[in-house]
Design a protein around this motif. Structure first.
Motif, PDB file in Angstrom:
ATOM      1  N   LEU A 216       0.998  -1.410  -0.100  1.00  0.00           N
ATOM      2  CA  LEU A 216      -0.010   0.118  -0.268  1.00  0.00           C
ATOM      3  C   LEU A 216       0.797   1.155  -0.172  1.00  0.00           C
ATOM      4  O   LEU A 216       1.813   1.279   0.743  1.00  0.00           O
ATOM      5  N   THR A 217       0.736   1.851  -0.992  1.00  0.00           N
ATOM      6  CA  THR A 217       1.322   3.185  -0.819  1.00  0.00           C
ATOM      7  C   THR A 217       0.503   4.573  -0.745  1.00  0.00           C
ATOM      8  O   THR A 217      -0.428   4.871  -1.350  1.00  0.00           O
ATOM      9  N   LYS A 218       1.069   5.776  -0.375  1.00  0.00           N
ATOM     10  CA  LYS A 218       0.428   6.983  -0.310  1.00  0.00           C
ATOM     11  C   LYS A 218       1.976   7.829  -0.153  1.00  0.00           C
ATOM     12  O   LYS A 218       3.043   8.580   0.619  1.00  0.00           O
ATOM     13  N   PRO A 219       1.636   8.465  -1.398  1.00  0.00           N
ATOM     14  CA  PRO A 219       3.174  10.031  -2.169  1.00  0.00           C
ATOM     15  C   PRO A 219       2.059  11.340  -0.997  1.00  0.00           C
ATOM     16  O   PRO A 219       1.516  11.844  -1.476  1.00  0.00           O
ATOM     17  N   PHE A 220       3.461  11.108  -0.010  1.00  0.00           N
ATOM     18  CA  PHE A 220       2.263  12.546   0.623  1.00  0.00           C
ATOM     19  C   PHE A 220       2.394  14.132  -0.111  1.00  0.00           C
ATOM     20  O   PHE A 220       2.275  15.064  -0.171  1.00  0.00           O
TER      21      PHE A 220
END
Length: 229
Positions: A216-220
């Motif tokens: 699971l990825t989340k580029p902030f």
């Protein structure tokens, strides 16, 4: 806040009041926001809220550090070079200030059924990681790599002793994940700077054999750009 917009904003956002504001790490400030409208929300560990910051309709997104169902949301705001409206708001807002925020949202959330939880990211990811780790039982299998500018920037995360802590300028997060070599079969939560997130995902999928759906990825954020929300 423009008075004429209040009726519309009341339909779209929740109201709360800052009841606590204190440093929680060298460059991180914890804000507790309370209000009747914040009670009984459906909040999953790792979700975010959009907050109106400063004057006008500028919004910034923050991961939920802690949620109290009786009506309180805790956020952690990072101070960083070239601070924009969000960081200026977070660094200056005081107890008693009224705040408008949206309901918690987002799919970058804890998968409690996973047999192994791997956390990879830096300061901007550590707030979401804190909420996820706090929701895991003491015996959960946890590992990962978390990077900060200095040791003083490290948040007090649950299960912190099971994580590999890095200081920026040394081993990179992708290389640290290579050394960690987590076996496939769990869930990996990878968040922070966009290019680093992509590189870590490639290490897990192409080199370590992880299923893409288990990362699971989340580029902030990205260099030279505002937050990606």
């Amino acid at each position: 806040m423009p008075t004429l917009l209040d009726p519309v904003l009341d339909l779209l956002m929740l109201r709360g009041t800052v009841t606590e504001a204190e440093p929680i790490a060298a460059r991180m400030r914890r804000l507790r926001i309370e209000g009747a409208a914040l009670a009984g929300l459906d909040v999953r560990p790792g979700q975010q809220v959009r907050v109106l910051v400063g004057s006008g309709l500028t919004r910034r997104t923050y991961s939920v550090w802690c949620y109290d169902p009786s009506g309180a949301v805790e956020l952690c705001v990072l101070d960083h070079p070239g601070a924009g409206p969000g960081a200026r708001w977070g660094g200056g807002v005081e107890v008693g200030a009224r705040v408008r925020l949206g309901k918690p949202e987002g799919s970058f959330t804890l998968r409690p059924e996973a047999p192994h939880h791997v956390f990879v990211g830096e300061e901007t990811a550590s707030v979401a990681f804190g909420a996820m780790l706090a929701a895991l039982p003491p015996g959960a299998r946890v590992s990962g790599c978390v990077e900060t500018g200095t040791e003083a920037d490290r948040l007090p995360l649950p299960h912190a002793d099971r994580l590999n802590w890095l200081t920026r300028g040394g081993t990179s997060l992708p290389d640290a994940v290579r050394s960690l070599a987590p076996e496939p079969g769990g869930i990996a939560y990878v968040a922070g700077e966009a290019r680093t997130v992509q590189r870590v995902r490639q290490v897990l999928v192409r080199e370590a054999g992880w299923d893409r759906r288990a990362v699971l990825t989340k580029p902030f954020w990205a260099p030279g750009k505002r937050g990606l929300e």
